[in-house]
Design a protein around this motif. Structure first.
Motif, PDB file in Angstrom:
ATOM      1  N   THR A  45     -43.482 -13.917 -26.313  1.00 14.15           N
ATOM      2  CA  THR A  45     -43.349 -14.364 -24.935  1.00 14.15           C
ATOM      3  C   THR A  45     -43.740 -13.206 -24.049  1.00 14.15           C
ATOM      4  OG1 THR A  45     -41.564 -15.910 -25.429  1.00 14.15           O
ATOM      5  CG2 THR A  45     -41.770 -15.194 -23.159  1.00 14.15           C
ATOM      6  N   VAL A  46     -44.679 -13.442 -23.153  1.00  9.59           N
ATOM      7  CA  VAL A  46     -45.128 -12.409 -22.224  1.00  9.59           C
ATOM      8  C   VAL A  46     -44.636 -12.782 -20.827  1.00  9.59           C
ATOM      9  CG1 VAL A  46     -47.112 -11.158 -21.294  1.00  9.59           C
ATOM     10  CG2 VAL A  46     -47.179 -12.030 -23.641  1.00  9.59           C
ATOM     11  N   GLU A  47     -43.937 -11.846 -20.203  1.00  6.72           N
ATOM     12  CA  GLU A  47     -43.488 -12.020 -18.815  1.00  6.72           C
ATOM     13  C   GLU A  47     -44.432 -11.214 -17.946  1.00  6.72           C
ATOM     14  OE1 GLU A  47     -39.921 -10.220 -16.132  1.00  6.72           O
ATOM     15  OE2 GLU A  47     -39.343 -11.033 -18.070  1.00  6.72           O
ATOM     16  N   TYR A  48     -45.040 -11.889 -16.971  1.00 12.71           N
ATOM     17  CA  TYR A  48     -45.975 -11.175 -16.103  1.00 12.71           C
ATOM     18  C   TYR A  48     -45.833 -11.658 -14.671  1.00 12.71           C
ATOM     19  CZ  TYR A  48     -49.005 -15.314 -16.621  1.00 12.71           C
ATOM     20  OH  TYR A  48     -49.519 -16.584 -16.620  1.00 12.71           O
ATOM     21  N   GLU A  49     -46.285 -10.805 -13.760  1.00 14.26           N
ATOM     22  CA  GLU A  49     -46.161 -11.086 -12.332  1.00 14.26           C
ATOM     23  C   GLU A  49     -47.533 -11.173 -11.703  1.00 14.26           C
ATOM     24  OE1 GLU A  49     -44.348  -8.924  -8.351  1.00 14.26           O
ATOM     25  OE2 GLU A  49     -43.685  -8.275 -10.323  1.00 14.26           O
ATOM     26  N   ILE A 107     -50.446 -10.966  -6.126  1.00 15.59           N
ATOM     27  CA  ILE A 107     -50.783 -11.545  -4.826  1.00 15.59           C
ATOM     28  C   ILE A 107     -49.606 -12.316  -4.247  1.00 15.59           C
ATOM     29  CG2 ILE A 107     -52.296 -13.174  -3.638  1.00 15.59           C
ATOM     30  CD1 ILE A 107     -54.441 -12.432  -5.758  1.00 15.59           C
ATOM     31  N   TYR A 108     -48.968 -13.140  -5.095  1.00 14.25           N
ATOM     32  CA  TYR A 108     -47.890 -14.006  -4.626  1.00 14.25           C
ATOM     33  C   TYR A 108     -46.500 -13.508  -5.010  1.00 14.25           C
ATOM     34  CZ  TYR A 108     -51.871 -17.080  -4.029  1.00 14.25           C
ATOM     35  OH  TYR A 108     -53.086 -17.598  -3.664  1.00 14.25           O
ATOM     36  N   GLY A 109     -46.424 -12.566  -5.940  1.00 10.11           N
ATOM     37  CA  GLY A 109     -45.137 -12.045  -6.374  1.00 10.11           C
ATOM     38  C   GLY A 109     -44.358 -13.006  -7.263  1.00 10.11           C
ATOM     39  N   VAL A 110     -45.047 -13.973  -7.853  1.00 11.95           N
ATOM     40  CA  VAL A 110     -44.399 -14.961  -8.716  1.00 11.95           C
ATOM     41  C   VAL A 110     -44.382 -14.435 -10.153  1.00 11.95           C
ATOM     42  CG1 VAL A 110     -44.535 -17.330  -9.583  1.00 11.95           C
ATOM     43  CG2 VAL A 110     -45.183 -16.827  -7.231  1.00 11.95           C
ATOM     44  N   VAL A 111     -43.250 -14.625 -10.840  1.00 11.29           N
ATOM     45  CA  VAL A 111     -43.123 -14.199 -12.227  1.00 11.29           C
ATOM     46  C   VAL A 111     -43.348 -15.405 -13.134  1.00 11.29           C
ATOM     47  CG1 VAL A 111     -41.566 -13.235 -13.961  1.00 11.29           C
ATOM     48  CG2 VAL A 111     -41.544 -12.339 -11.636  1.00 11.29           C
ATOM     49  N   TYR A 112     -44.190 -15.222 -14.146  1.00  8.40           N
ATOM     50  CA  TYR A 112     -44.508 -16.278 -15.105  1.00  8.40           C
ATOM     51  C   TYR A 112     -44.110 -15.830 -16.500  1.00  8.40           C
ATOM     52  CZ  TYR A 112     -47.585 -18.019 -11.410  1.00  8.40           C
ATOM     53  OH  TYR A 112     -48.086 -18.488 -10.215  1.00  8.40           O
ATOM     54  N   TYR A 113     -43.874 -16.822 -17.365  1.00  8.20           N
ATOM     55  CA  TYR A 113     -43.619 -16.586 -18.785  1.00  8.20           C
ATOM     56  C   TYR A 113     -44.607 -17.431 -19.563  1.00  8.20           C
ATOM     57  CZ  TYR A 113     -39.184 -14.752 -17.144  1.00  8.20           C
ATOM     58  OH  TYR A 113     -38.227 -14.032 -16.492  1.00  8.20           O
ATOM     59  N   GLN A 114     -45.201 -16.830 -20.591  1.00 12.24           N
ATOM     60  CA  GLN A 114     -46.142 -17.588 -21.412  1.00 12.24           C
ATOM     61  C   GLN A 114     -45.968 -17.183 -22.866  1.00 12.24           C
ATOM     62  OE1 GLN A 114     -50.148 -17.573 -19.993  1.00 12.24           O
ATOM     63  NE2 GLN A 114     -50.958 -18.489 -21.849  1.00 12.24           N
ATOM     64  N   ASN A 115     -45.929 -18.175 -23.757  1.00 16.22           N
ATOM     65  CA  ASN A 115     -45.896 -17.912 -25.188  1.00 16.22           C
ATOM     66  C   ASN A 115     -47.334 -17.804 -25.686  1.00 16.22           C
ATOM     67  OD1 ASN A 115     -43.137 -18.089 -25.170  1.00 16.22           O
ATOM     68  ND2 ASN A 115     -43.075 -20.185 -25.897  1.00 16.22           N
ATOM     69  N   TRP A 143     -53.156  -8.543 -24.127  1.00 14.37           N
ATOM     70  CA  TRP A 143     -54.570  -8.810 -23.908  1.00 14.37           C
ATOM     71  C   TRP A 143     -54.811 -10.280 -23.583  1.00 14.37           C
ATOM     72  CZ3 TRP A 143     -57.942 -12.007 -26.480  1.00 14.37           C
ATOM     73  CH2 TRP A 143     -59.271 -11.900 -26.105  1.00 14.37           C
ATOM     74  N   HIS A 144     -54.071 -11.182 -24.258  1.00 14.38           N
ATOM     75  CA  HIS A 144     -54.231 -12.621 -23.988  1.00 14.38           C
ATOM     76  C   HIS A 144     -53.996 -12.925 -22.510  1.00 14.38           C
ATOM     77  CE1 HIS A 144     -54.944 -14.507 -27.843  1.00 14.38           C
ATOM     78  NE2 HIS A 144     -54.071 -13.692 -28.392  1.00 14.38           N
ATOM     79  N   ILE A 145     -52.988 -12.306 -21.927  1.00 11.59           N
ATOM     80  CA  ILE A 145     -52.683 -12.544 -20.514  1.00 11.59           C
ATOM     81  C   ILE A 145     -53.734 -11.890 -19.629  1.00 11.59           C
ATOM     82  CG2 ILE A 145     -50.999 -12.204 -18.669  1.00 11.59           C
ATOM     83  CD1 ILE A 145     -50.200 -14.248 -20.876  1.00 11.59           C
ATOM     84  N   ILE A 167     -47.898  -6.885 -16.326  1.00 12.66           N
ATOM     85  CA  ILE A 167     -47.095  -7.254 -17.491  1.00 12.66           C
ATOM     86  C   ILE A 167     -45.737  -6.580 -17.355  1.00 12.66           C
ATOM     87  CG2 ILE A 167     -46.909  -7.227 -20.005  1.00 12.66           C
ATOM     88  CD1 ILE A 167     -49.311  -8.864 -19.019  1.00 12.66           C
ATOM     89  N   ARG A 168     -44.689  -7.387 -17.346  1.00 13.34           N
ATOM     90  CA  ARG A 168     -43.334  -6.865 -17.185  1.00 13.34           C
ATOM     91  C   ARG A 168     -42.615  -6.722 -18.518  1.00 13.34           C
ATOM     92  NH1 ARG A 168     -40.842  -9.383 -11.800  1.00 13.34           N
ATOM     93  NH2 ARG A 168     -39.020  -8.666 -12.912  1.00 13.34           N
ATOM     94  N   ALA A 169     -42.893  -7.613 -19.465  1.00 17.95           N
ATOM     95  CA  ALA A 169     -42.226  -7.558 -20.773  1.00 17.95           C
ATOM     96  C   ALA A 169     -43.019  -8.358 -21.786  1.00 17.95           C
ATOM     97  CB  ALA A 169     -40.812  -8.107 -20.669  1.00 17.95           C
ATOM     98  N   VAL A 170     -42.935  -7.931 -23.039  1.00 17.53           N
ATOM     99  CA  VAL A 170     -43.475  -8.681 -24.167  1.00 17.53           C
ATOM    100  C   VAL A 170     -42.373  -8.736 -25.207  1.00 17.53           C
ATOM    101  CG1 VAL A 170     -45.249  -8.806 -25.956  1.00 17.53           C
ATOM    102  CG2 VAL A 170     -45.810  -7.857 -23.718  1.00 17.53           C
TER     103      VAL A 170
END
Length: 68
Positions: A9-13, A16-24, A35-37, A46-49
């Motif tokens: 799970t990659v947490e990234y921000e 531009i908008y300051g929105v945090v997303y999570y993607q598997n 790299w995928h993100i 990238i905030r966390a992996v």
């Protein structure tokens, strides 16, 4: 070397908008997960992996990495 796919799970921000997303993502290590993100969102911060537990990723862990 036979690399194994693991689920991360990659947490990234979005800066531009300051929105945090999570993607598997499926990757063989933390750097490939990052790299995928970055390949889709080059400006993402990238905030966390995190490595997902095996019981959640059942079926993915047994597959060899397609590039190996």
């Amino acid at each position: 070397m036979n690399k194994r796919i693991q689920m991360y799970t990659v947490e990234y921000e979005c800066p531009i908008y300051g929105v945090v997303y999570y993607q598997n993502v499926s990757a063989c290590d933390f750097e490939e997960a990052r790299w995928h993100i970055h390949s889709v969102q080059p400006d993402a911060i990238i905030r966390a992996v995190s490595l997902l537990p095996a019981d959640i990723t059942e079926g993915y862990m047994d597959k060899p990495h397609p590039l190996s």
